[in-house]
Design a protein around this motif. Structure first.
Motif, PDB file in Angstrom:
ATOM      1  N   TYR A  27       0.826  -1.210   0.000  1.00 20.54           N
ATOM      2  CA  TYR A  27       0.000   0.000   0.000  1.00 20.54           C
ATOM      3  C   TYR A  27       0.858   1.257   0.000  1.00 20.54           C
ATOM      4  O   TYR A  27       0.606   2.203  -0.761  1.00 20.54           O
ATOM      5  CB  TYR A  27      -0.940   0.012   1.205  1.00 20.54           C
ATOM      6  CG  TYR A  27      -1.715   1.305   1.293  1.00 20.54           C
ATOM      7  CD1 TYR A  27      -2.693   1.607   0.368  1.00 20.54           C
ATOM      8  CD2 TYR A  27      -1.427   2.252   2.284  1.00 20.54           C
ATOM      9  CE1 TYR A  27      -3.387   2.811   0.416  1.00 20.54           C
ATOM     10  CE2 TYR A  27      -2.106   3.447   2.345  1.00 20.54           C
ATOM     11  CZ  TYR A  27      -3.088   3.729   1.406  1.00 20.54           C
ATOM     12  OH  TYR A  27      -3.752   4.925   1.459  1.00 20.54           O
ATOM     13  N   SER A  30       2.659   1.746  -3.456  1.00 20.03           N
ATOM     14  CA  SER A  30       1.733   2.115  -4.524  1.00 20.03           C
ATOM     15  C   SER A  30       1.219   3.540  -4.338  1.00 20.03           C
ATOM     16  O   SER A  30       1.103   4.303  -5.296  1.00 20.03           O
ATOM     17  CB  SER A  30       0.556   1.132  -4.573  1.00 20.03           C
ATOM     18  OG  SER A  30      -0.172   1.148  -3.358  1.00 20.03           O
ATOM     19  N   THR A  34       1.898   6.662  -6.971  1.00 18.99           N
ATOM     20  CA  THR A  34       0.774   7.259  -7.687  1.00 18.99           C
ATOM     21  C   THR A  34       0.438   8.676  -7.238  1.00 18.99           C
ATOM     22  O   THR A  34      -0.098   9.462  -8.013  1.00 18.99           O
ATOM     23  CB  THR A  34      -0.491   6.392  -7.528  1.00 18.99           C
ATOM     24  OG1 THR A  34      -0.799   6.248  -6.127  1.00 18.99           O
ATOM     25  CG2 THR A  34      -0.271   5.007  -8.120  1.00 18.99           C
ATOM     26  N   VAL A  99       3.370  -2.406  -8.433  1.00 16.19           N
ATOM     27  CA  VAL A  99       3.226  -1.255  -7.532  1.00 16.19           C
ATOM     28  C   VAL A  99       4.243  -0.173  -7.857  1.00 16.19           C
ATOM     29  O   VAL A  99       4.078   0.985  -7.463  1.00 16.19           O
ATOM     30  CB  VAL A  99       3.393  -1.681  -6.055  1.00 16.19           C
ATOM     31  CG1 VAL A  99       2.254  -2.575  -5.627  1.00 16.19           C
ATOM     32  CG2 VAL A  99       4.729  -2.365  -5.833  1.00 16.19           C
ATOM     33  N   ARG A 190       6.653  -7.778 -10.389  1.00 17.07           N
ATOM     34  CA  ARG A 190       5.210  -7.911 -10.223  1.00 17.07           C
ATOM     35  C   ARG A 190       4.818  -9.347  -9.904  1.00 17.07           C
ATOM     36  O   ARG A 190       4.025  -9.609  -8.990  1.00 17.07           O
ATOM     37  CB  ARG A 190       4.504  -7.437 -11.501  1.00 17.07           C
ATOM     38  CG  ARG A 190       2.998  -7.602 -11.470  1.00 17.07           C
ATOM     39  CD  ARG A 190       2.343  -6.799 -12.583  1.00 17.07           C
ATOM     40  NE  ARG A 190       2.714  -7.257 -13.903  1.00 17.07           N
ATOM     41  CZ  ARG A 190       2.059  -8.224 -14.559  1.00 17.07           C
ATOM     42  NH1 ARG A 190       1.038  -8.835 -13.972  1.00 17.07           N
ATOM     43  NH2 ARG A 190       2.424  -8.578 -15.762  1.00 17.07           N
TER      44      ARG A 190
END
Length: 215
Positions: A27, A30, A34, A99, A190
């Protein structure tokens, strides 16, 4: 009051745990990629609060609650397994995104970032179990003040975890740029991350140990 050997022991275990890919790392990385480092740091604040909630609950008798209401333990455990499986599927599904692969996603508010960080941590009951099974091993009953010893030792676990996660948050952008120039590495990362998360989800879901084994 707390032996140096106990502090070092907790710190080493905490370091090993935080370096193992899990929901918190996924979390935070990512979100940092972003939405930027500031979003990652805010999210980390929620994760830190989750650690503190579990630390206080464990030291104040969470094991008693789990023993009294075993269904609650099972529910939290299955919720955590489902969340890990969801993260694994997002990484492994056809067209899945790493991520570390920058995405154009809506930016969440600081309040939502903090809440999501908190919930990501709280949905992992193994953190509570870690406190219940790890911390007591380093408590010296002869010195008394068991509750205070537990809180101090748990605080070192939190400090180690937050320090490592903060480093990851700050470095996420650089790692993303590095991997973006090497598409094959990004794909391998990934699949590795998805596999690890999937294995964690299955392990958590089929784990038949109950809260009684940690008291």
């Amino acid at each position: 009051m707390v032996e140096l050997s106990g502090i070092l022991g907790v710190s080493v275990v905490a370091l090993g745990m935080v370096l193992t890919p899990g929901p918190n790392m996924i979390y935070l990385v990512s979100r940092s990629i972003t939405q930027g480092k500031r979003a990652g740091i805010i999210s980390l604040g929620g994760v830190a609060l989750g650690f503190m909630v579990y630390l206080l609950a464990a030291n104040l008798g969470l094991s008693v609650v789990f023993l009294a209401v075993p269904e609650l333990y099972v529910a939290v455990k299955l919720a955590g397994a489902a969340y890990l499986a969801y993260l694994a599927w997002n990484a492994l599904k056809p067209g899945g995104i790493s991520v570390f692969d920058p995405q154009d996603v809506p930016h969440d508010s600081p309040r939502k970032l903090f809440t999501m960080g908190l919930m990501t941590n709280l949905l992992n009951p193994k953190i509570a179990i870690m406190y219940l099974s790890l911390i007591p091993q380093f408590i010296d009953l002869d010195k008394g003040h068991v509750l205070l010893q537990g809180l101090i030792l748990g605080s070192f676990q939190i400090v180690v975890s937050i320090a490592v996660n903060l480093t990851i948050v700050l470095a996420a952008g650089t790692i993303a740029v590095f991997l973006s120039r090497r598409p094959s590495w990004l794909k391998v990362q990934r699949y590795m991350m998805g596999t690890v998360l999937g294995a964690l989800a299955v392990s958590l879901a089929i784990d038949t140990s109950g809260p009684a084994t940690t008291s």
